[in-house]
Design an enzyme around this catalytic site. Structure first.
Site, PDB file in Angstrom:
ATOM      1  N   SER A 293       0.824  -1.211   0.000  1.00  0.00           N
ATOM      2  CA  SER A 293       0.000   0.000   0.000  1.00  0.00           C
ATOM      3  C   SER A 293       0.855   1.257   0.000  1.00  0.00           C
ATOM      4  O   SER A 293       0.351   2.335  -0.283  1.00  0.00           O
ATOM      5  CB  SER A 293      -0.893   0.038   1.242  1.00  0.00           C
ATOM      6  OG  SER A 293      -1.713  -1.082   1.300  1.00  0.00           O
TER       7      SER A 293
ATOM      8  N   HIS B  23      -2.250  -3.247  -6.773  1.00  0.00           N
ATOM      9  CA  HIS B  23      -2.797  -2.808  -5.488  1.00  0.00           C
ATOM     10  C   HIS B  23      -4.310  -2.988  -5.454  1.00  0.00           C
ATOM     11  O   HIS B  23      -5.052  -2.270  -6.112  1.00  0.00           O
ATOM     12  CB  HIS B  23      -2.411  -1.340  -5.219  1.00  0.00           C
ATOM     13  CG  HIS B  23      -2.749  -0.902  -3.846  1.00  0.00           C
ATOM     14  ND1 HIS B  23      -3.234   0.342  -3.544  1.00  0.00           N
ATOM     15  CD2 HIS B  23      -2.690  -1.563  -2.658  1.00  0.00           C
ATOM     16  CE1 HIS B  23      -3.451   0.429  -2.242  1.00  0.00           C
ATOM     17  NE2 HIS B  23      -3.132  -0.712  -1.693  1.00  0.00           N
TER      18      HIS B  23
ATOM     19  N   GLU C 183      -5.096  -0.597  -8.709  1.00  0.00           N
ATOM     20  CA  GLU C 183      -4.014   0.279  -9.154  1.00  0.00           C
ATOM     21  C   GLU C 183      -2.888  -0.609  -9.684  1.00  0.00           C
ATOM     22  O   GLU C 183      -2.425  -1.509  -8.977  1.00  0.00           O
ATOM     23  CB  GLU C 183      -3.508   1.144  -7.992  1.00  0.00           C
ATOM     24  CG  GLU C 183      -4.491   2.227  -7.585  1.00  0.00           C
ATOM     25  CD  GLU C 183      -4.046   3.008  -6.353  1.00  0.00           C
ATOM     26  OE1 GLU C 183      -4.456   4.165  -6.225  1.00  0.00           O
ATOM     27  OE2 GLU C 183      -3.310   2.458  -5.508  1.00  0.00           O
TER      28      GLU C 183
ATOM     29  N   ASN D  90      -4.154   5.868  -1.717  1.00  0.00           N
ATOM     30  CA  ASN D  90      -3.630   6.021  -0.348  1.00  0.00           C
ATOM     31  C   ASN D  90      -2.894   7.338  -0.137  1.00  0.00           C
ATOM     32  O   ASN D  90      -2.874   7.862   0.974  1.00  0.00           O
ATOM     33  CB  ASN D  90      -2.733   4.842   0.016  1.00  0.00           C
ATOM     34  CG  ASN D  90      -3.574   3.646   0.422  1.00  0.00           C
ATOM     35  OD1 ASN D  90      -4.731   3.797   0.804  1.00  0.00           O
ATOM     36  ND2 ASN D  90      -3.019   2.458   0.314  1.00  0.00           N
TER      37      ASN D  90
HETATM   38  N1  LIG Z   1      -5.289  -3.813   4.886  1.00  0.00           N
HETATM   39  C1  LIG Z   1      -5.704  -3.345   3.716  1.00  0.00           C
HETATM   40  O1  LIG Z   1      -6.817  -2.804   3.590  1.00  0.00           O
HETATM   41  C2  LIG Z   1      -4.816  -3.487   2.497  1.00  0.00           C
HETATM   42  C3  LIG Z   1      -5.319  -3.138   1.238  1.00  0.00           C
HETATM   43  C4  LIG Z   1      -4.497  -3.284   0.106  1.00  0.00           C
HETATM   44  C5  LIG Z   1      -3.201  -3.750   0.248  1.00  0.00           C
HETATM   45  N2  LIG Z   1      -2.743  -4.089   1.503  1.00  0.00           N
HETATM   46  C6  LIG Z   1      -1.364  -4.577   1.600  1.00  0.00           C
HETATM   47  O2  LIG Z   1      -1.413  -5.997   1.731  1.00  0.00           O
HETATM   48  C7  LIG Z   1      -0.320  -6.428   2.547  1.00  0.00           C
HETATM   49  C8  LIG Z   1      -0.848  -7.210   3.747  1.00  0.00           C
HETATM   50  O3  LIG Z   1      -1.647  -6.343   4.538  1.00  0.00           O
HETATM   51  P1  LIG Z   1      -2.784  -6.934   5.506  1.00  0.00           P
HETATM   52  O4  LIG Z   1      -3.448  -5.750   6.098  1.00  0.00           O
HETATM   53  O5  LIG Z   1      -3.570  -7.982   4.800  1.00  0.00           O
HETATM   54  O6  LIG Z   1      -1.847  -7.629   6.626  1.00  0.00           O
HETATM   55  P2  LIG Z   1      -2.237  -8.782   7.669  1.00  0.00           P
HETATM   56  O7  LIG Z   1      -1.277  -8.612   8.790  1.00  0.00           O
HETATM   57  O8  LIG Z   1      -3.703  -8.807   7.939  1.00  0.00           O
HETATM   58  O9  LIG Z   1      -1.889 -10.126   6.853  1.00  0.00           O
HETATM   59  C9  LIG Z   1      -0.578 -10.428   6.442  1.00  0.00           C
HETATM   60  C10 LIG Z   1      -0.496 -11.927   6.199  1.00  0.00           C
HETATM   61  O10 LIG Z   1       0.809 -12.215   5.681  1.00  0.00           O
HETATM   62  C11 LIG Z   1       1.310 -13.345   6.348  1.00  0.00           C
HETATM   63  N3  LIG Z   1       2.769 -13.309   6.282  1.00  0.00           N
HETATM   64  C12 LIG Z   1       3.608 -12.484   6.939  1.00  0.00           C
HETATM   65  N4  LIG Z   1       4.892 -12.747   6.577  1.00  0.00           N
HETATM   66  C13 LIG Z   1       4.840 -13.765   5.678  1.00  0.00           C
HETATM   67  C14 LIG Z   1       5.826 -14.461   4.922  1.00  0.00           C
HETATM   68  N5  LIG Z   1       7.125 -14.172   5.032  1.00  0.00           N
HETATM   69  N6  LIG Z   1       5.400 -15.425   4.076  1.00  0.00           N
HETATM   70  C15 LIG Z   1       4.083 -15.700   3.926  1.00  0.00           C
HETATM   71  N7  LIG Z   1       3.114 -15.064   4.614  1.00  0.00           N
HETATM   72  C16 LIG Z   1       3.488 -14.104   5.467  1.00  0.00           C
HETATM   73  C17 LIG Z   1       0.753 -13.263   7.762  1.00  0.00           C
HETATM   74  O11 LIG Z   1       0.750 -14.503   8.390  1.00  0.00           O
HETATM   75  C18 LIG Z   1      -0.660 -12.735   7.492  1.00  0.00           C
HETATM   76  O12 LIG Z   1      -1.598 -13.767   7.264  1.00  0.00           O
HETATM   77  C19 LIG Z   1       0.473  -5.165   2.935  1.00  0.00           C
HETATM   78  O13 LIG Z   1       1.503  -4.968   2.017  1.00  0.00           O
HETATM   79  C20 LIG Z   1      -0.585  -4.072   2.805  1.00  0.00           C
HETATM   80  O14 LIG Z   1      -0.016  -2.812   2.557  1.00  0.00           O
HETATM   81  C21 LIG Z   1      -3.518  -3.978   2.618  1.00  0.00           C
END
Ligand SMILES: NC(=O)c1ccc[n+]([C@@H]2O[C@H](COP(=O)([O-])OP(=O)(O)OC[C@H]3O[C@@H](n4cnc5c(N)ncnc54)[C@H](O)[C@@H]3O)[C@@H](O)[C@H]2O)c1
Length: 302
Positions: free
Chosen positions: A137, A158, A170, A208
């Site tokens: 993000s 994204h 995106e 964002n």
């Molecule tokens: N939260 C949102 O609304 C949103 C929206 C778009 C993009 N993102 C992006 O998506 C990504 C994850 O965000 P999130 O909010 O879902 O996080 P989260 O903490 O809810 O989930 C992350 C997941 O990744 C797993 N993980 C961590 N390290 C790992 C590894 N080395 N190998 C495999 N799995 C691994 C964790 O176990 C967890 O299930 C970030 O880069 C974030 O910026 C988030």
């Protein structure tokens, strides 16, 4: 991390889904939409326990989607669920999965070093043609891509939460991303039923970069005692027509993810007041009140 493979049909993603009550990790939502549109998906996470929970949340979400999509056709609904789930499997071993993968969509913790480490490893096992994409993000795609030897086959995808409902994607092209890779990522986005927009590799891309400073300004308004979080949420929903208030949205996105974004941008531009650290956000994260995913953030969900 979702790793979709070849497209087998063009069934539109569940655009009818209602917002999910408990936000789940982004990767499983991305994977759900890819599987529902006929892609073979392997969802990779750290433990079998996490993957079991993800699989369950995908099943629950599909039940909700199909209730609306096939209102009077329970048989068609159950066929759709069965077909989607047959496109979907899980693994805790990314290196083993990637050798037969056309596209890797990474959505792990918002930490540059952890993402770089993962991609560096995958780069060794992935076939030449495999495209890598990050769902970050806020981090620079270029910084992540530089951990690999395939910068031309690396871009940003994204997604927006809740992924089955939000139409936008995106698509990020770094100066090294080839036109073929960019076109593939645009085509993949459309195959998921999304409307792609393109953006250069700039912090926060489009949404964002505009949204996060607004969310932080809402917290600061509340911190100054100028309005309650409840009233700010009501005001932005009824006055600006936003579907969620800023505090509801922060809880939904995850306060840790929001903090990672702010910390990264502050490091990059410490003089920019829009990126100044936000005390209340940091306090809640330190208390492990991360929003819906932990049952409490700005609001309580238990
Ligand atoms: N939260 C949102 O609304 C949103 C929206 C778009 C993009 N993102 C992006 O998506 C990504 C994850 O965000 P999130 O909010 O879902 O996080 P989260 O903490 O809810 O989930 C992350 C997941 O990744 C797993 N993980 C961590 N390290 C790992 C590894 N080395 N190998 C495999 N799995 C691994 C964790 O176990 C967890 O299930 C970030 O880069 C974030 O910026 C988030």
């Amino acid at each position: 991390m979702a790793a979709p493979r070849e497209k087998t049909d063009g069934t539109p993603a569940g655009s009818e889904i209602r917002p999910i009550k408990h936000r789940r990790d982004t990767a499983s939502s991305d994977g759900q939409v890819a599987a529902a549109t006929g892609h073979t998906v392997v969802l990779v996470d750290q433990t079998d326990d996490i993957l079991k929970k993800s699989a369950k949340s995908i099943e629950d979400s599909l039940k909700r989607v199909t209730k609306k999509m096939f209102a009077d056709k329970p048989e068609a609904a159950s066929q759709f669920i069965t077909k989607t789930l047959s496109n979907f499997s899980t693994s805790t071993d990314p290196a083993a999965v990637v050798h037969s993968t056309d596209l890797v969509v990474e959505a792990i913790i918002e930490n540059l070093e952890v993402k770089r480490e993962l991609f560096k490893r995958l780069d060794k096992f992935a076939p030449e043609h495999t495209i890598f994409a990050s769902n970050t993000s806020s981090l620079a795609i270029t910084d992540i891509a530089n951990s690999t030897t395939r910068q031309d086959r690396f871009g940003g995808l994204h997604f927006f939460n809740p992924v089955p409902m939000m139409k936008l994607m995106e698509v990020i092209k770094t100066p090294m991303t080839s036109q073929t890779t960019f076109d593939s990522l645009m085509d993949f986005s459309k195959a998921l039923g999304k409307t792609p927009v393109s953006c250069k590799d700039t912090p926060g891309f489009i949404v964002n970069r505009l949204l996060v400073p607004y969310l932080m300004e809402s917290v600061r308004l509340h911190e100054r005692g100028h309005a309650s979080k409840e009233d700010i949420d009501v005001a932005m929903k009824l006055g600006a027509g936003y579907p969620m208030g800023p505090f509801e949205l922060l809880d939904y996105v995850g306060l840790d993810t929001s903090k990672y974004i702010m910390d990264g941008w502050y490091q990059m531009e410490p003089e920019n007041p829009l990126f100044a650290p936000c005390e209340l956000l940091n306090k809640l994260v330190a208390e492990k009140k991360l929003g819906k995913k932990t049952g409490e953030g700005f609001y309580k969900y238990r």
